[in-house]
Design a protein around this motif. Structure first.
Motif, PDB file in Angstrom:
ATOM      1  N   PHE A  40       0.832  -1.197   0.000  1.00  0.00           N
ATOM      2  CA  PHE A  40       0.000   0.000   0.000  1.00  0.00           C
ATOM      3  C   PHE A  40       0.872   1.255   0.000  1.00  0.00           C
ATOM      4  N   ILE A  41       0.463   2.229  -0.777  1.00  0.00           N
ATOM      5  CA  ILE A  41       1.150   3.522  -0.793  1.00  0.00           C
ATOM      6  C   ILE A  41       0.196   4.584  -0.240  1.00  0.00           C
ATOM      7  N   GLN A  42       0.765   5.706   0.181  1.00  0.00           N
ATOM      8  CA  GLN A  42      -0.046   6.733   0.822  1.00  0.00           C
ATOM      9  C   GLN A  42      -0.815   7.554  -0.212  1.00  0.00           C
ATOM     10  N   ALA A  43      -2.122   7.685   0.008  1.00  0.00           N
ATOM     11  CA  ALA A  43      -2.962   8.519  -0.848  1.00  0.00           C
ATOM     12  C   ALA A  43      -2.842   9.976  -0.421  1.00  0.00           C
ATOM     13  N   THR A  44      -3.082  10.868  -1.343  1.00  0.00           N
ATOM     14  CA  THR A  44      -2.988  12.303  -1.033  1.00  0.00           C
ATOM     15  C   THR A  44      -4.207  12.803  -0.262  1.00  0.00           C
ATOM     16  N   ASP A  45      -5.372  12.183  -0.495  1.00  0.00           N
ATOM     17  CA  ASP A  45      -6.586  12.563   0.225  1.00  0.00           C
ATOM     18  C   ASP A  45      -7.577  11.413   0.132  1.00  0.00           C
ATOM     19  N   GLU A  46      -8.755  11.584   0.742  1.00  0.00           N
ATOM     20  CA  GLU A  46      -9.747  10.510   0.780  1.00  0.00           C
ATOM     21  C   GLU A  46     -10.259  10.145  -0.609  1.00  0.00           C
ATOM     22  N   ARG A  70     -17.947  11.986  10.804  1.00  0.00           N
ATOM     23  CA  ARG A  70     -17.002  11.766   9.689  1.00  0.00           C
ATOM     24  C   ARG A  70     -17.452  10.570   8.848  1.00  0.00           C
ATOM     25  N   LEU A  71     -17.932   9.534   9.504  1.00  0.00           N
ATOM     26  CA  LEU A  71     -18.410   8.366   8.770  1.00  0.00           C
ATOM     27  C   LEU A  71     -19.611   8.715   7.903  1.00  0.00           C
ATOM     28  N   LYS A  72     -20.493   9.564   8.398  1.00  0.00           N
ATOM     29  CA  LYS A  72     -21.636  10.004   7.589  1.00  0.00           C
ATOM     30  C   LYS A  72     -21.153  10.736   6.345  1.00  0.00           C
ATOM     31  N   HIS A  73     -20.115  11.568   6.512  1.00  0.00           N
ATOM     32  CA  HIS A  73     -19.555  12.291   5.366  1.00  0.00           C
ATOM     33  C   HIS A  73     -18.957  11.307   4.354  1.00  0.00           C
ATOM     34  N   LEU A  74     -18.280  10.275   4.855  1.00  0.00           N
ATOM     35  CA  LEU A  74     -17.628   9.318   3.959  1.00  0.00           C
ATOM     36  C   LEU A  74     -18.630   8.445   3.221  1.00  0.00           C
ATOM     37  N   ARG A  75     -19.875   8.418   3.728  1.00  0.00           N
ATOM     38  CA  ARG A  75     -20.897   7.635   3.031  1.00  0.00           C
ATOM     39  C   ARG A  75     -21.066   8.123   1.592  1.00  0.00           C
ATOM     40  N   ALA A  76     -20.972   9.447   1.393  1.00  0.00           N
ATOM     41  CA  ALA A  76     -21.094  10.004   0.042  1.00  0.00           C
ATOM     42  C   ALA A  76     -19.922   9.580  -0.831  1.00  0.00           C
ATOM     43  N   THR A  77     -18.726   9.563  -0.228  1.00  0.00           N
ATOM     44  CA  THR A  77     -17.545   9.127  -0.984  1.00  0.00           C
ATOM     45  C   THR A  77     -17.673   7.671  -1.394  1.00  0.00           C
ATOM     46  N   LYS A  78     -18.162   6.845  -0.470  1.00  0.00           N
ATOM     47  CA  LYS A  78     -18.302   5.418  -0.766  1.00  0.00           C
ATOM     48  C   LYS A  78     -19.400   5.165  -1.797  1.00  0.00           C
ATOM     49  N   SER A  79     -20.427   6.012  -1.821  1.00  0.00           N
ATOM     50  CA  SER A  79     -21.505   5.832  -2.795  1.00  0.00           C
ATOM     51  C   SER A  79     -21.009   6.026  -4.222  1.00  0.00           C
ATOM     52  N   LYS A  80     -19.922   6.787  -4.376  1.00  0.00           N
ATOM     53  CA  LYS A  80     -19.342   7.018  -5.693  1.00  0.00           C
ATOM     54  C   LYS A  80     -18.267   5.997  -6.038  1.00  0.00           C
ATOM     55  N   ASN A  81     -17.834   5.224  -5.018  1.00  0.00           N
ATOM     56  CA  ASN A  81     -16.788   4.225  -5.243  1.00  0.00           C
ATOM     57  C   ASN A  81     -17.111   3.016  -4.371  1.00  0.00           C
ATOM     58  N   SER A  82     -17.885   2.093  -4.909  1.00  0.00           N
ATOM     59  CA  SER A  82     -18.360   0.946  -4.126  1.00  0.00           C
ATOM     60  C   SER A  82     -17.221   0.034  -3.681  1.00  0.00           C
ATOM     61  N   GLU A 102     -22.506  -3.116  12.731  1.00  0.00           N
ATOM     62  CA  GLU A 102     -23.961  -3.218  12.664  1.00  0.00           C
ATOM     63  C   GLU A 102     -24.625  -1.872  12.381  1.00  0.00           C
ATOM     64  N   GLU A 103     -24.141  -0.817  13.090  1.00  0.00           N
ATOM     65  CA  GLU A 103     -24.801   0.483  12.994  1.00  0.00           C
ATOM     66  C   GLU A 103     -24.331   1.291  11.797  1.00  0.00           C
ATOM     67  N   GLU A 104     -23.040   1.266  11.526  1.00  0.00           N
ATOM     68  CA  GLU A 104     -22.484   2.063  10.435  1.00  0.00           C
ATOM     69  C   GLU A 104     -22.248   1.145   9.240  1.00  0.00           C
ATOM     70  N   LYS A 105     -23.221   1.064   8.373  1.00  0.00           N
ATOM     71  CA  LYS A 105     -23.188   0.057   7.316  1.00  0.00           C
ATOM     72  C   LYS A 105     -22.018   0.221   6.354  1.00  0.00           C
ATOM     73  N   LEU A 106     -21.362   1.393   6.378  1.00  0.00           N
ATOM     74  CA  LEU A 106     -20.252   1.561   5.448  1.00  0.00           C
ATOM     75  C   LEU A 106     -18.923   1.156   6.060  1.00  0.00           C
ATOM     76  N   VAL A 107     -18.896   0.730   7.332  1.00  0.00           N
ATOM     77  CA  VAL A 107     -17.642   0.297   7.956  1.00  0.00           C
ATOM     78  C   VAL A 107     -17.384  -1.154   7.586  1.00  0.00           C
ATOM     79  N   ASP A 108     -16.223  -1.388   6.980  1.00  0.00           N
ATOM     80  CA  ASP A 108     -15.876  -2.728   6.515  1.00  0.00           C
ATOM     81  C   ASP A 108     -14.896  -3.432   7.450  1.00  0.00           C
TER      82      ASP A 108
END
Length: 469
Positions: A40-46, A70-82, A102-108
């Motif tokens: 893995f290499i370091q990404a510049t941003d989310e 923050r997780l709620k905000h990342l939900r939008a990012t994940k919706s664009k990149n499944s 269980e609660e935060e469905k986008l946490v893997d």
């Protein structure tokens, strides 16, 4: 998980966000090292990342709420990149465990502080369609064999983790439950990391632990009290004062700091070692939490007001110019107005250079949450906190103004936050100092004449470079 599956995660980009204490930021550097070994290499941003890790804090409720937002905000990012993988790591991960999945469905991925070596496998499990969790605590893991990747580094200052976990069961604190029991790291690996940082051009290191004064190495195994060691173990053991000395001697041209101390455990031996070696900074962070002995007992701090004052007097006697900072909690369970006044009077007496000041935040699962009612109204907590803050501002301003006209040695860390024409750095006592750049460079030790002061900053002019040690 077979090697082929793990290999499938290679050459992807990782983005790590760190929250909370310095230990979490240090852990993120360990995480980057582990993931880097698997490609893995370091990404510049989310938005550039294939995997996002939030390395979290659970010390107060607002810290956890910040992560949830923050997780709620990342939900939008994940919706664009499944294919995006999101992990919650650290203290909040250990505390909430399955609830995050269980609660935060986008946490893997959910991984606790002792599970970071398993992260490549956990990511591979997500690649295979599962959600992955490992929050097992260890009595042995220190990550002492790893070379941390210095994230967002200024190239001048760096952290070195010397121990993990905490055996102090303060009633308000979740750390023993999220980070486990104390484990000290092999001193030779610590010295080696310090030398490596020196060779890379770093000028200052901070030795980190939840309670550095209880550091004890006797050749391996779980930490014990010195008096419980065998004669052979005592003979070969290294305590915190011994570790400080080893690092000071190995890197005589580097500044050395440490954090955090516990009033019950800091010793004259440690402070005399600081006085002996000029490259060990004259600064101690010594949390009081309260100035009242009854409240301290309810907090399970295992010392009294008078004991704490004795420690301050010991430090002042050995190191008269030592900078001392503090942690203070307002509105702890059952605290009366008179007991709050005792905290203010302790602050007046101790004259802390600065303090970290908070309202009490009940943490589920702690002894305080089980035994006591969070019975101080929110408005009372806030009012007491504002009184604490106002007093500390007054003390800090007076102490800083007393430094006007004096010269101190400053290590230049980077640009001032307010002006690209000024450098900023810290003096020996950990005060921020700002001065015009002129011909000086980042990483220089510079003598600065202090001309004026604010509550948080000393402002002056450089009068020449210095070889401080």
């Amino acid at each position: 998980m077979n090697t082929a599956t793990i290999d499938a995660v290679q050459t992807r980009k990782l983005y790590i966000e760190s929250y909370g204490c310095a230990m979490n930021f240090s852990d993120s550097e360990i995480i980057a090292s582990i993931m880097g070994e698997h490609g893995f290499i370091q990404a510049t941003d989310e938005y550039d990342a294939d995997v996002i890790f939030l390395n979290t804090c659970a010390i107060r409720d607002n810290a956890e709420q910040r992560i949830r937002e923050r997780l709620k905000h990342l939900r939008a990012t994940k919706s664009k990149n499944s294919d995006l993988i999101i992990g919650v790591l650290g203290c909040m991960a250990e505390r909430l465990k399955d609830k995050l999945l269980e609660e935060e469905k986008l946490v893997d991925v959910v991984a606790g502080p002792d599970s970071y070596r398993e992260l490549p496998k956990l990511v591979a499990e997500v690649d295979d369609g599962a959600r992955a969790i490992n929050v097992l605590l260890s009595r042995e893991e220190t990550y002492g064999d790893l070379n941390p990747v210095r994230l967002n580094s200024n190239g001048i200052t760096a952290f070195i983790s010397i121990m993990r976990g905490c055996d102090n069961m303060c009633s308000f604190c979740v750390v023993p439950f999220t980070r486990g029991r104390e484990r000290s790291r092999d001193p030779e690996s610590i010295v080696k990391e310090a030398i490596d940082l020196r060779d890379q051009g770093y000028k200052e290191i901070t030795l980190l632990g939840q309670n550095v004064d209880s550091y004890l190495w006797f050749g391996g195994g779980p930490k014990k009290e010195f008096k419980k060691l065998t004669p052979e173990e005592q003979e070969s053991s290294v305590d915190f004062a011994g570790l400080l000395e080893k690092v000071a001697l190995a890197t005589p041209q580097m500044r050395i700091r440490y954090s955090t101390s516990h009033p019950r455990d800091i010793t004259e031996k440690v402070v005399y070692t600081m006085a002996k070696y000029p490259n060990i900074c004259n600064y101690i962070h010594l949390p009081a939490q309260s100035g009242n002995s009854r409240v301290l007992e309810v907090m399970s701090r295992n010392y009294t007001r008078e004991w704490y004052m004795g420690k301050i007097e010991m430090i002042r006697n050995i190191l008269p110019d030592c900078g001392i900072s503090c942690d203070i909690i307002s509105g702890f369970c059952t605290e009366t107005e008179e007991e709050h006044a005792d905290t203010l009077s302790l602050m007046e007496w101790a004259q802390f250079d600065f303090s970290y000041m908070y309202m009490y935040s009940e943490r589920p699962g702690t002894p305080a949450a089980k035994k006591f009612s969070d019975d101080i109204p929110e408005e009372v907590k806030k009012r007491r906190l504002q009184e604490i803050i106002a007093l500390q501002k007054q003390i800090s301003k007076q102490k800083n103004e007393a430094r006007v006209g004096k010269v101190c040695t400053v290590l230049i860390e980077g640009n001032s936050k307010k002006s690209a024409d000024d450098w900023a750095g810290r003096n020996d006592e950990n005060m921020v100092v700002v001065f015009p750049k002129e011909t000086y460079q980042k990483g220089d030790f510079v003598n600065v004449l202090i001309e004026r002061a604010t509550t948080t900053t000393l402002i002056g002019k450089a009068i020449g470079k210095n070889a401080p040690f």
